[in-house]
Enzyme design. Structure first.
Site: not given
Length: 422
Positions: A23, A97, A127, A129, A310, A332
């Protein structure tokens, strides 16, 4: 690797080195686009997502070479034309992602980009957004196309931005864009995760002016010339947490070499509450579990420094074998309980009450069977369950697991698990 075969029930003992953080490395690799020259990224894990990002950088004209766990990224061949030519492989964009980080980086570098919608694991809608609305405040315009997004700007301009939720990805995208904006950008309600700190450290090493990384307010003074830098990726806190959970579920004692313990304090609190021994040494993290663990009343995920989402799936097999009952609250992502039917097939007693709540009743033992990985962390959790179960467990769909673990079979064998992949 399509499937993993595990013969469970062997108490763990040994030590294993923790790989570089997945990550953390992906946004850092996107950030190399902004730096002139050749950046050297050390402790870069060998993961499917990293190879996809490498492919995307090369499609944009960068030279990317690997030497063991070191990547060299030279941006001299990068051009605005390549960002708009559609040359970025759609498969690489849609498979993870983290391709979304190219949005902020390329708007900074070229002012315009065409990008397919990012993909990744099925753990909720996730999303973009928040990314789009935040970038609009830096004077970015968006058009929705059949292939995805067309984003462009006549010049990034600093802004005072308040995020409605501390989104890690949106914070990272804003950082990548704002270092090239005209003026000062303030990100309020920023994510505080360690991966944000790592990205800020890399950008600062390249010459960016950033303060507040790791806090809820980050200030960026834009328009700084960025030059390539040498940088080391820290250890992966979720991988370390995975092998910690294996020890908690199976029992025994393990040493997790180079585990980033300062990033794992929320995990520490839960492990110690359940009865595990946690000891930080100069070599890494020592974990011991002798007796059956006791379940906490609740396990609640939250943005950092809270308990990581996670890790929620990875703790389910641990809770399934602990004494007592626990309510798991997933705050989350709304769709992160895919493994419950598989764990129940192995003998667990877990009831999913709704999209964000599950109740775990501890059992004495799990029994091996054939199960299916449906996403990254859930797949790793099924491997943990197999290591703790009586008999043989087969986990199919292990391509998901390879997105986050260099070699989970090798690492668990180092700890005594009888496991192999095919």
């Amino acid at each position: 690797m399509d499937s993993v075969y595990i013969r469970g029930g062997i108490v763990l003992q040994g030590q294993v080195s923790i790989q570089g953080s997945k990550n953390a490395v992906l946004p850092v690799l996107a950030a190399t686009l902004l730096a002139e020259g050749t950046s050297v990224i050390e402790n870069c894990p060998r993961l499917a997502d990293v190879y996809h990002m490498q492919t995307l950088l090369q499609s944009l004209g960068c030279s990317v070479t690997r030497d063991k766990n070191m990547l060299r990224v030279n941006t001299e061949g990068m051009s605005r034309l390549k960002a708009l030519s559609g040359d970025m492989p759609k498969e690489a964009v849609e498979s993870m992602r983290s391709s979304i980080f190219l949005l902020g980086a390329l708007l900074n570098k070229t002012g315009e980009v065409e990008l397919a919608y990012p993909g990744g694991c099925v753990i909720g809608e996730r999303p973009i957004d928040i990314h789009i609305e935040a970038l609009k405040q830096l004077h970015v315009s968006f058009e929705e196309k059949s292939y995805g997004l067309h984003a462009y700007t006549e010049g990034l301009k600093g802004a005072d931005i308040t995020l409605p939720f501390p989104s890690v990805g949106a914070t990272e995208n804003l950082l990548l864009a704002a270092v090239g904006a005209d003026g000062t950008t303030i990100i309020r309600g920023a994510a505080r995760e360690p991966e944000i700190v790592t990205l800020c450290r890399f950008l600062s090493a390249c010459g960016a002016d950033i303060t507040g990384g790791g806090s809820s307010t980050i200030i960026i003074q834009g328009r700084k010339k960025l030059c390539a830098a040498d940088f080391a990726i820290p250890g992966d806190r979720i991988v370390a947490g995975t092998y910690l959970c294996a020890c908690l579920a199976v029992g025994g004692e393990v040493l997790l070499m180079e585990a980033p313990t300062e990033q794992m304090q929320a995990i520490k609190k839960v492990a110690e509450t359940m009865g595990a021994v946690w000891q930080e040494t100069d070599k890494g993290l020592y974990i011991q579990r002798r007796e059956r663990l006791k379940a906490p009343k609740q396990l609640i995920t939250a943005p950092f420094p809270g308990f990581p989402t996670d890790m929620q799936s990875l703790f389910l097999p641990v809770l399934a074998l602990a004494e007592g009952n626990c309510t798991v609250v997933e705050n989350i992502f709304e769709n992160r309980f895919h493994i419950i039917p598989d764990l129940n097939a192995m003998g667990a007693k877990i009831e999913q009450m709704d999209a964000k709540n599950a109740r775990v009743e501890g059992v004495e033992q799990l029994t091996g069977c054939r199960v299916q990985a449906k996403e990254l962390r859930g797949g790793a959790a099924l491997v943990i369950a197999g290591a703790a179960a009586k008999g043989e467990t087969i986990v199919d769909g292990c391509g998901y697991i390879e997105r986050g673990y260099e070699n989970i079979c090798r690492d668990l064998r180092e700890l005594g698990v009888r496991i192999y992949g095919v």
